[in-house]
Every structure is written in C-alpha cells, then in structure tokens.
Design a protein around this motif. Structure first.
Motif, PDB file in Angstrom:
ATOM      1  N   PRO A  41       1.040  -1.122   0.127  1.00 45.19           N
ATOM      2  CA  PRO A  41      -0.071   0.178   0.021  1.00 45.19           C
ATOM      3  C   PRO A  41       0.858   1.245   0.069  1.00 45.19           C
ATOM      4  O   PRO A  41       0.500   2.120  -0.572  1.00 45.19           O
ATOM      5  CB  PRO A  41      -0.821   0.005   1.309  1.00 45.19           C
ATOM      6  CG  PRO A  41      -0.908  -1.648   1.551  1.00 45.19           C
ATOM      7  CD  PRO A  41       0.495  -2.371   1.133  1.00 45.19           C
ATOM      8  N   ARG A  42       1.933   1.294   0.572  1.00 49.96           N
ATOM      9  CA  ARG A  42       2.856   2.371   0.706  1.00 49.96           C
ATOM     10  C   ARG A  42       3.287   2.725  -0.820  1.00 49.96           C
ATOM     11  O   ARG A  42       3.381   4.159  -1.144  1.00 49.96           O
ATOM     12  CB  ARG A  42       4.061   1.974   1.631  1.00 49.96           C
ATOM     13  CG  ARG A  42       5.117   3.209   1.649  1.00 49.96           C
ATOM     14  CD  ARG A  42       4.640   4.284   2.677  1.00 49.96           C
ATOM     15  NE  ARG A  42       5.658   5.391   2.772  1.00 49.96           N
ATOM     16  CZ  ARG A  42       5.336   6.413   2.862  1.00 49.96           C
ATOM     17  NH1 ARG A  42       4.181   7.142   2.950  1.00 49.96           N
ATOM     18  NH2 ARG A  42       6.249   7.552   2.689  1.00 49.96           N
ATOM     19  N   VAL A  43       3.725   1.733  -1.680  1.00 55.54           N
ATOM     20  CA  VAL A  43       4.068   2.321  -3.042  1.00 55.54           C
ATOM     21  C   VAL A  43       3.015   2.722  -3.734  1.00 55.54           C
ATOM     22  O   VAL A  43       3.074   3.762  -4.059  1.00 55.54           O
ATOM     23  CB  VAL A  43       4.699   0.686  -3.652  1.00 55.54           C
ATOM     24  CG1 VAL A  43       4.740   1.163  -5.156  1.00 55.54           C
ATOM     25  CG2 VAL A  43       5.939   0.155  -3.117  1.00 55.54           C
ATOM     26  N   VAL A  44       1.663   2.164  -3.469  1.00 53.72           N
ATOM     27  CA  VAL A  44       0.510   2.802  -4.326  1.00 53.72           C
ATOM     28  C   VAL A  44       0.427   4.358  -3.738  1.00 53.72           C
ATOM     29  O   VAL A  44       0.107   5.230  -4.498  1.00 53.72           O
ATOM     30  CB  VAL A  44      -0.451   2.298  -3.973  1.00 53.72           C
ATOM     31  CG1 VAL A  44      -1.889   2.794  -4.531  1.00 53.72           C
ATOM     32  CG2 VAL A  44      -0.603   0.734  -4.523  1.00 53.72           C
ATOM     33  N   GLU A  45       0.474   4.694  -2.267  1.00 55.15           N
ATOM     34  CA  GLU A  45       0.390   5.888  -1.977  1.00 55.15           C
ATOM     35  C   GLU A  45       1.370   6.964  -2.592  1.00 55.15           C
ATOM     36  O   GLU A  45       0.949   7.977  -2.668  1.00 55.15           O
ATOM     37  CB  GLU A  45       0.373   5.606  -0.327  1.00 55.15           C
ATOM     38  CG  GLU A  45       0.208   6.941   0.564  1.00 55.15           C
ATOM     39  CD  GLU A  45       0.399   6.542   2.045  1.00 55.15           C
ATOM     40  OE1 GLU A  45       0.194   5.757   2.653  1.00 55.15           O
ATOM     41  OE2 GLU A  45       1.082   7.519   2.650  1.00 55.15           O
ATOM     42  N   LEU A  46       2.410   6.309  -2.541  1.00 54.67           N
ATOM     43  CA  LEU A  46       3.602   7.392  -2.779  1.00 54.67           C
ATOM     44  C   LEU A  46       3.498   7.728  -4.364  1.00 54.67           C
ATOM     45  O   LEU A  46       3.707   8.764  -4.675  1.00 54.67           O
ATOM     46  CB  LEU A  46       4.990   6.615  -2.600  1.00 54.67           C
ATOM     47  CG  LEU A  46       5.388   6.678  -1.186  1.00 54.67           C
ATOM     48  CD1 LEU A  46       6.706   5.878  -1.027  1.00 54.67           C
ATOM     49  CD2 LEU A  46       5.896   8.249  -0.698  1.00 54.67           C
ATOM     50  N   LEU A  47       2.959   6.712  -5.045  1.00 54.14           N
ATOM     51  CA  LEU A  47       2.637   6.947  -6.547  1.00 54.14           C
ATOM     52  C   LEU A  47       1.600   8.118  -6.532  1.00 54.14           C
ATOM     53  O   LEU A  47       1.835   8.936  -7.321  1.00 54.14           O
ATOM     54  CB  LEU A  47       2.381   5.786  -7.228  1.00 54.14           C
ATOM     55  CG  LEU A  47       3.371   4.792  -7.551  1.00 54.14           C
ATOM     56  CD1 LEU A  47       2.781   3.442  -8.225  1.00 54.14           C
ATOM     57  CD2 LEU A  47       4.511   5.319  -8.800  1.00 54.14           C
ATOM     58  N   LYS A  48       0.686   8.048  -5.746  1.00 58.63           N
ATOM     59  CA  LYS A  48      -0.491   8.796  -5.627  1.00 58.63           C
ATOM     60  C   LYS A  48       0.266  10.217  -5.462  1.00 58.63           C
ATOM     61  O   LYS A  48      -0.148  11.444  -6.091  1.00 58.63           O
ATOM     62  CB  LYS A  48      -1.604   8.778  -4.815  1.00 58.63           C
ATOM     63  CG  LYS A  48      -2.907   9.091  -4.947  1.00 58.63           C
ATOM     64  CD  LYS A  48      -3.939   8.535  -4.192  1.00 58.63           C
ATOM     65  CE  LYS A  48      -4.323   7.293  -4.842  1.00 58.63           C
ATOM     66  NZ  LYS A  48      -5.248   6.303  -3.544  1.00 58.63           N
ATOM     67  N   GLN A  49       1.002  10.355  -4.316  1.00 55.70           N
ATOM     68  CA  GLN A  49       1.566  11.629  -3.748  1.00 55.70           C
ATOM     69  C   GLN A  49       2.417  12.143  -5.009  1.00 55.70           C
ATOM     70  O   GLN A  49       2.411  13.428  -4.980  1.00 55.70           O
ATOM     71  CB  GLN A  49       2.652  11.369  -2.677  1.00 55.70           C
ATOM     72  CG  GLN A  49       1.861  11.541  -1.511  1.00 55.70           C
ATOM     73  CD  GLN A  49       2.787  11.110  -0.414  1.00 55.70           C
ATOM     74  OE1 GLN A  49       3.991  11.433  -0.517  1.00 55.70           O
ATOM     75  NE2 GLN A  49       2.261  10.737   0.820  1.00 55.70           N
ATOM     76  N   HIS A  50       2.871  11.365  -5.787  1.00 55.14           N
ATOM     77  CA  HIS A  50       3.749  12.152  -6.880  1.00 55.14           C
ATOM     78  C   HIS A  50       3.069  12.173  -8.353  1.00 55.14           C
ATOM     79  O   HIS A  50       3.437  12.488  -9.354  1.00 55.14           O
ATOM     80  CB  HIS A  50       4.720  11.334  -7.035  1.00 55.14           C
ATOM     81  CG  HIS A  50       6.162  11.245  -6.167  1.00 55.14           C
ATOM     82  ND1 HIS A  50       5.851  10.507  -5.121  1.00 55.14           N
ATOM     83  CD2 HIS A  50       7.118  12.112  -5.987  1.00 55.14           C
ATOM     84  CE1 HIS A  50       7.049  10.674  -4.186  1.00 55.14           C
ATOM     85  NE2 HIS A  50       7.723  11.713  -4.858  1.00 55.14           N
ATOM     86  N   GLY A  51       1.725  12.062  -8.237  1.00 56.24           N
ATOM     87  CA  GLY A  51       0.847  12.400  -9.576  1.00 56.24           C
ATOM     88  C   GLY A  51       1.035  11.240 -10.352  1.00 56.24           C
ATOM     89  O   GLY A  51       0.673  11.473 -11.699  1.00 56.24           O
TER      90      GLY A  51
END
Lengths: 134, 328
Positions: free
Chosen positions: A74-84
C-alpha cells in the motif's frame, strides 16, 4: 514509425532477499515482448517509486515473501499517488495469505498472484489490463 | 491549450527539472511518436551545457558499477547527474531486460540524479536510436554531467563517440592476446582506459599491452594520450576511493583539454553532422519507405530484383526522380 512498448518494473521491497520468483517473472515479461526494469532486492517504497517515475513504466510488479506486504505494497501505491503517478498500475505477488487480498485491493493494487499462478496467466493479465501510456 | 502552447509548457517543465515530463518525453522519443520532435525543437536551444561522458566495454566488465561510483563522486562535488543506461533488445521477442539500474539504485531518491534505462530496439552501434535526443532532454533539465552507458560491446560498437565528450573504455584482464589491443574499433575510441578487476591475473600484462599500443599510436593527431587507470577491488573502499578520485580527475582534465584545444569544436561538429544525417533520414527516407511499403511498391520492386528485371540502383534512381525535385 511508431513503436509502442509496454514498460514494466519488477521490484522487491523490504528486507527479503528471495528474488528467484522476481527474476523468473522479469525474464518471462521480457519473453512476452515487454521492456523490463529490474531494481534488485532490498528496495524501499520510496526508491521503487522514484525509479518507476524516472523509467516511465506502465506497471510496477512487487514481490514480497517476508510477510511485510501489508505495509510495503500500500505504501508504494500511496507514494505514486503523492507524486501524481497513480496512472501506473501496481500488482503484487509472493506469499500473501488469502485474508490479506481484500485489504491490498482496497489499498489500490489491481491484482495479486501467489504461488501456483502460471506465468502465462500473469502475462495474459498484463496484456489485457495494461496499455502503453499515451 | 493549443498543441503548440502545450509543447512550450512541456519544454518549460523539463527545463525546471520535472521528472515525469522528462521521462515521458524520452519514452515518446523511443516510441518514435512524431509530437516528441516538436518538444525537442523547443528544448534544443537550451542544451549544450553538460559534460557528456560515455562508458563502454565488454559485458560484465563493471560499467554500471563504475557509473554508480562516478555518480557518487560527482554528487560529492555538488554536480547533478543524468544517466542513460542501454541494454539489448531481444531480436526474437522485441522484449528487453534492463538491469543496469540495479547497480545505481542507491541514488534513486537523490533529486540530483536521474537514471533512465533504454533498450537498443535493434540499433547496432551499442546504443539506442533515442540516445541523441534523450541526452538533449537531460541536458535541458540542467544536469551538469550526463553519463551514457552502452550495451556490453565487442570490437565494433563505436557509436558512443558521436554522443560523448569523454569516452571511457572499461576493460578486464584475460580477454585475449596482444593483437586484440592493436585492432581497429573500440580500442581506438578511448579518451581514458580503465582496467577493472585489476586484482585478477593478467592485469599487468593488459596494462603493458595498452601502454605498448599507445606508444605505437600517432597521438600527435589530437595531442591527448589516454591515461590508463587500474581499479582493483570495489570491495576495498579505501583503495577504490583513491582510484575513483584519480579517474574523476582525469575525466575533468580531459574535458578541460577539449575546451582549451580545438577538439571540443571538432567533437561538436562531428555530433552535429550525425544529428543532421539522422534527421534527414527520418524526414526524407522514412516517409518514402513507409509510402512504398503501404502501397505495395516495395514488394513489387523486390520481385523485380529477384526476376532480374531491374537492379537496385535503377529502381532507387526512379524513386528519387519521383520524390525529389533536384536529383543530381
């Protein structure tokens, strides 16, 4: 002449050095005609996301055999979201207990493959669900 | 936004260092999307500031590990670094396994470093056709140093000289006798030689052979004698660090030498010639070939050759007469 390719990153987050599966999959994606970037073991989610963006991949395949997938995936998905960059599809594999599937889907993973999944079925899933970005 | 404004916006974002825009543009260059050219037109005037370093040598010689070490060394000097790492495309499936990045992942989170893997996609010179324009993208992003790592090369893949200011040829002991050292091709293109894994047997011999080769060479043509640096063991940090400093000193020294002499101009001219050549090929030859392929004429011409009804030169002259206004 235009020549679009699917770009895939195979990554191993966390403190788990068992990468036979990841390597087999990387090779299999190569044989399916994809361009595959392999990050090697012991990656932080931050490293994986930075690399995925620099490489402009369509798909990140995470492999985890240590049991830490509930945090790392989930952390990978969240970080991708943060970076647009949430247009990058994330799938996971490894030793994932059935009862964790829903939690990972809810977190934004699009598919989970566990031991017993055939290589063909994984490639087929990618070909059906991932298109090279415009 | 009109397409034109969009391109100007994209170019602006790239010049501000936006990673997503830059990596997507590199992708479109690789995929040969026509719009990518328009963006390149906008960034081109802002290129030409970076020091471009090529690293080439046989598979497994340690090119990626050396690139990783150099990134670290340039970052210590507060220089930003862009890396293009090329690996081969399968001739059978069109797929590729791009593994150079593994060695450089410790820099993934450093905003001063941008690493991009490229597949050759059938190009034969040890690079990808996209390398030239991808270098422009990294250059426009403001990277001080651009490192291009070729595929593992043999004797003939010398395309890297058209793209870099400083070429490092990485060798390892035990790859053949002294005749290998005086053959044409890759042994001629080095501005700096690195003998990697020099703690192995045969390293002194390789060093002696390279020295002998350089003694024979006519170095007065450009006045620069390629230094040879022996790097022993990457796992012995103190001696490795020392050799690394020596190497990065030679790299800077070489660039300085290029600037102080006429050589930088010569290299820029060589690169520009190649770029014009490729652009002409793309805008003249490729559309013609595409049309001939689509209307079936290409196939018919091949048939004529097989039946000996014509020859390649007459056919080409006929096509040239049709498409070009002034055929000499």
């Amino acid at each position: 002449m235009e020549d679009k390719k699917i770009r895939v990153m195979v990554a191993k987050p966390g403190l788990d050095g068992h990468d036979r599966g990841a390597r087999v999959l990387a090779r299999c994606f190569r044989d399916a005609g994809f361009e595959v970037i392999y990050t090697g073991c012991h990656q932080t989610p931050e490293q994986i996301v930075a690399a995925a963006i620099q490489e402009d991949v369509d798909l990140v395949g995470l492999s985890c055999l240590s049991g830490a997938h509930r945090y790392l995936f989930p952390r990978v998905v969240e970080l991708l979201k943060q970076h647009g960059a949430d247009d990058i599809t994330v799938i996971g594999g490894g030793i994932i207990p059935d009862q964790d599937f829903q939690m990972l889907y809810d977190a934004g993973l699009k598919a989970i493959f566990t031991p017993g999944a055939s290589l063909d079925s994984i490639v087929e899933w990618v070909k059906t669900n991932v298109k090279p970005m415009p | 936004m009109t397409p034109k404004q969009e391109d100007i916006e994209k170019a602006k974002r790239i010049r501000k260092g936006d990673v997503r825009t830059a990596s997507r543009l590199i992708r479109n260059i690789e995929d040969q999307i026509p719009e990518a050219k328009t963006t390149i037109k906008h960034i081109f005037p802002h290129t030409g500031k970076a020091h471009i370093i090529g690293i080439t040598g046989p598979p497994g010689a340690g090119k990626s590990t050396l690139a990783d070490a150099l990134i670290g060394s340039f970052r210590e000097k507060n220089k930003t670094v862009g890396v293009l790492a090329v690996d081969p495309t399968s001739p059978f499936t069109g797929g590729a396994l791009l593994g150079d990045r593994i060695r450089m992942q410790r820099h993934a989170e450093d905003h001063g470093v941008f690493v991009r893997s490229l597949a050759t996609r059938g190009a034969l010179g040890g690079l990808s056709k996209a390398v030239g324009d991808a270098v422009h993208v990294l250059d426009a992003m403001g990277k001080d140093i651009i490192i291009i790592e070729t595929v593992g090369t043999g004797q003939q893949e010398v395309e890297i000289i058209n793209h870099s200011h400083t070429v490092i040829v990485v060798l390892v002991p035990g790859m053949g006798d002294e005749i290998q050292a005086i053959k044409a091709g890759i042994m001629e293109i080095a501005d700096i030689f690195v003998i990697n894994k020099a703690d192995r047997d045969g390293s002194r011999q390789l060093y002696a052979e390279l020295m002998a080769m350089l003694d024979m060479a006519n170095i007065s043509s450009d006045g620069w004698r390629p230094p040879i640096i022996r790097i022993e063991n990457v796992f012995e940090p103190i001696s490795f660090q020392k050799k690394l400093e020596e190497l990065s000193g030679k790299i800077e020294g070489h660039f300085q030498y290029l600037m102080d002499s006429q050589l930088l101009g010569d290299r820029l001219r060589r690169k520009s010639m190649m770029e014009i050549n490729e652009a002409l090929r793309a805008s003249i030859l490729e559309p013609v070939l595409k049309e001939l392929a689509e209307n079936g004429e290409l196939e018919m011409m091949a048939e004529k050759l097989i039946q000996k009804k014509s020859d390649p030169y007459s056919l080409a002259e006929e096509i040239a007469g049709r498409y070009l206004k002034n055929v000499p």
